[in-house]
Structure formats: C-alpha cells, structure tokens
Design an enzyme around this catalytic site. Sequence first.
Site, mmCIF file in Angstrom:
data_model
loop_
_atom_site.group_PDB
_atom_site.id
_atom_site.type_symbol
_atom_site.label_atom_id
_atom_site.label_comp_id
_atom_site.label_asym_id
_atom_site.label_seq_id
_atom_site.Cartn_x
_atom_site.Cartn_y
_atom_site.Cartn_z
ATOM 1 N N HIS A 62 38.122 6.194 -11.469
ATOM 2 C CA HIS A 62 38.464 7.673 -12.104
ATOM 3 C C HIS A 62 37.984 8.219 -11.063
ATOM 4 C CE1 HIS A 62 34.261 6.737 -12.855
ATOM 5 N NE2 HIS A 62 33.965 7.905 -12.924
ATOM 6 N N HIS A 64 35.943 11.144 -11.001
ATOM 7 C CA HIS A 64 34.524 11.908 -10.806
ATOM 8 C C HIS A 64 34.367 11.789 -9.280
ATOM 9 C CE1 HIS A 64 33.444 11.875 -15.558
ATOM 10 N NE2 HIS A 64 34.037 12.934 -15.064
ATOM 11 N N ASP A 66 31.654 11.325 -7.912
ATOM 12 C CA ASP A 66 30.608 10.116 -7.279
ATOM 13 C C ASP A 66 31.338 8.984 -7.048
ATOM 14 O OD1 ASP A 66 30.729 10.192 -9.959
ATOM 15 O OD2 ASP A 66 28.893 8.779 -10.129
ATOM 16 N N HIS A 67 32.855 8.919 -7.312
ATOM 17 C CA HIS A 67 33.549 7.679 -7.142
ATOM 18 C C HIS A 67 34.813 7.897 -5.967
ATOM 19 C CE1 HIS A 67 32.015 5.088 -10.265
ATOM 20 N NE2 HIS A 67 31.498 6.139 -10.651
ATOM 21 N N HIS A 139 35.489 6.251 -21.284
ATOM 22 C CA HIS A 139 34.833 7.233 -20.421
ATOM 23 C C HIS A 139 35.093 8.756 -20.848
ATOM 24 C CE1 HIS A 139 31.690 8.393 -17.512
ATOM 25 N NE2 HIS A 139 32.639 8.617 -16.840
ATOM 26 N N ASP A 210 33.070 3.426 -14.831
ATOM 27 C CA ASP A 210 32.256 4.056 -15.629
ATOM 28 C C ASP A 210 32.647 3.934 -17.285
ATOM 29 O OD1 ASP A 210 31.229 5.098 -13.269
ATOM 30 O OD2 ASP A 210 30.677 6.811 -14.104
ATOM 31 N N HIS A 268 25.217 1.111 -10.590
ATOM 32 C CA HIS A 268 25.611 2.473 -10.998
ATOM 33 C C HIS A 268 24.240 2.888 -11.883
ATOM 34 C CE1 HIS A 268 27.644 5.671 -13.133
ATOM 35 N NE2 HIS A 268 28.267 5.829 -11.891
#
Length: 320
Positions: A62, A64, A66-67, A139, A210, A268
Amino acid sequence: MEITFLGTSSGVPTRSRNVSSVALRLPQRAEVWLFDCGEGTQHQLLRSDIRSSQIRRIFITHMHGDHIFGLMGLLASCGLAGSAQAIDIYGPTGLDDYIRACSKYSYTYFSNRVKVHPISPGRVYEDEEFIISCRLLKHRVPAYGYRICEKDRPGRFNVEKATALGIPAGPIYGQLKRGETVTLPDGRRIRGSDLCGETEPGRKIAYCTDTIYCDSAVELAEDADVLIHEATFAHEDAQMAFESLHSTSTMAAQVALAAKVKQLIMTHFSPRYTSTNAMDVKDLLAEAKAIFPNTMLAYDFLTYEVPRRRTVEEHQVSTV
C-alpha cells in the site's frame, strides 16, 4: 526459498528496527523479490548478505510512507551502480504516478528498465515456477496482502530404470521427466510418470501487512508454510488497533490458526514495545503463542529458510 527481514518496525524506524521491507531470495534463479520498501531499505541491503543487483521484482502492499519511501532511493542507486537489471514493480493504483512524479522532480530517469504493474485482487504474476496472487486487506487505505505459491515439481527421474528399459538418452529424457508419454522407435509407449518419483509439493508464503483481522488474510494464508503477519499492538491495546486498522498479536495468531499455517512470523511492531517500557515485544510473542504455539518474532536481518515440503512417501517413511 529464503526470507530475510530488512525492516520490522511500524510507522517509524527505531535504533534496532527499520521500517517495512522483506526480501525473498530465490537461489535457484539468482533473484531477489522485495515485499515493501520502506525508507532506508537500501542501507539495510548493504548490511545484509543480499545483493541489490539481484532484485528482479518488488511487490508493494500500500501507499503509506513506511512501506514506499525507500523505493525511489533504491531504484536510483541501482541505476547509478550501473545495474542493467530490469525491475518489475507491482502495487496499488497510484504507485505509477508516485514513481513518475518522484522521477520528474528529482531528474532521475530509468529508461525502460523499471516497469510498474497496477494490481487488483487475483493473480498478479506467474511463471514456470511461481504464482503470485493478492487480496485486499482491511486498512485505512487500499492495502493488499500477497500469496506466493511455488508450483509442484516433478519427482526425481530414475535414469537407471530408463537405461534398463533401453530408452536412449537425449530429448526423450526431458519429455519423460515432464511426465509425458513417449512412443519409442520400437513401438513401445513409455509413461513418464512410471519413471519419476512422487511429485514434490510446492511451498507457500503469505505476507499480510497492514490490516486488522479479516477473512482475506485467512484466505491468503490458507495452508501456508509461512505466514508473515503484522502485529503492531499488544492485545491490551486492541482499541488502538481497531481505530488504526492494524492487528494485535492475538489477531495475527488467530489468522494463523484459522488458516492452518505451519509457521507464523510476526512483524511490524509499534515502537512503544521496548524493554524500557511496561510491555516488550516478547510479551506480544507470549500472547500469540497462547493461541498459535508455532509463532516467532521477526527482527531486522532475521533469515528464515522455508523448508521443503515432504512428499506423502517421505512422510510415511518418517513415521515408521
């Protein structure tokens, strides 16, 4: 098939954990597939035994940060290092626009060596050895989990038996190894299955992050050899999990139990769980093990080799 965790923290990095990225090494084809690419992933690669020049495919769950914040840096470094390796990237709608915008405003050009494939639920990629599929998880933004299935492989070809039957070596052996039926010059019909051992079952890996607990995660993980699942929060912080649509340790364990996986590896983790706070990640492990005993904690640079599946014949021998 070897899994290496390059980042196991959620949201932000800590002194001991970087943000999300998992590498799947395929030694038989000298390739590495990345799943997510958080900021600093290329630094983690330099500290590992994985060669960035072998990265062939990147699967993003996805959008976000942090990914994905490490993706452009990694792609640019691979280009500056002179790597001519083509890289296929798979991810949600918007990923291509993100990469194009970053490329435009940073004056970074990839020519044709980087190709982005927008994904939707279903089959994402297939070749002669693997099938990769995805499903929507639950999510705050569209987020996908991935299932990596290794195809079954033919059993060992019995060369001695083929020789005893007077079958001439050559292309015929290749046909028989593939299980085909071959007609010899003397008119005999030989079935390849009669000369091969039992088919070796392919291995299965599921990657779910997530997400909060959902049926899609269970479906992706069904009968997997390894389930990599986020465990951002402890069970006592379930309210925060529901508000942010992340999983607790117990949710991850419930997915593993429902899907009948062989091994659960949790990752995570929220930075709130450290040895200096009231709860540590080891407490999350204890919570999960109470539901699914075959659980372990991921940490940065943990390497896990996915064991080969035993055939029915091997299983029978081991139980005698």
